[in-house]
Design a protein around this motif. Sequence first.
Motif: not given
Length: 267
Positions: A150, A154, A170, A173-174, A267
């Motif tokens: 994650v 990002l 990922t 966010s998902t 999440q």
Amino acid sequence: MLMSFLSKVRDSNPLVHNITNIVVANFSANGLLALGASPFMADAHEEVADIAAMSGAVVLNIGTLNDYAIDSMLIAGLAANRHHVPVVLDPVGAGATAYRTEVTHRLVNQMQITALRGNVAEVAHVVGESWNIKGVDAGTGDGDVVALAVKAALKLNCVVIITGKEDVITDGSTTYVVSNGHPVLTKVTGTGCLLSAVVGAFLAASGGAWLEAAAEAISFYGVAAEIAASRSCQQGVGSFQIEFLNQLALVTPEVYAERSRIQRLEQ
């Protein structure tokens, strides 16, 4: 199961431009052909921008590095960005040497990657995290793989795929976890590299649904490995390699749907 991109790959026969390493070029090309995609293996500076522009996806693999190949990757990746072609980066051995780590940082800083596919140690070193690594293998570590994925997604603004006993996919966010696959994949050189190429083929047919297509690519690949292993288990890894290529061609959307094991994390 997610929506089916396997049929879309086979119906559209996407052109997948690979700048890859000398160890796996033949296996990657044959795997893409078996799947139903069209491989293009080229790294000449004079043509990579044109090939990237006409392709459905560009796959960059740093397995056997040299300055010429790096420049080819930069030219092709930037051309893909200009023409909205998805780019898959396989940072083979990132963290094993300072050179590989520096090259990977150059690539992710100078172009927009659509998907990063590697083992946990490679992905960690791409984003400046520490994780033990042995050669091009993941080594050991006790960190949170999902959290790392994650964080990397990002930071890089892309889909991150960390492959291992379970695979994490990922966009930050998902997150999906895939539990398909077989340990014998680790006994055949180039199966990870081919996986990155297969991800490229699925992205090319996805219509921009990068995350879902990547998750299905990983699960489909694992299903093909499971079936191939069951049919060649008494014969050894050479027979597995051949049967695996067979299954990349033979697994139907129906068989995939029945055997796929994809979990969406809350999440």
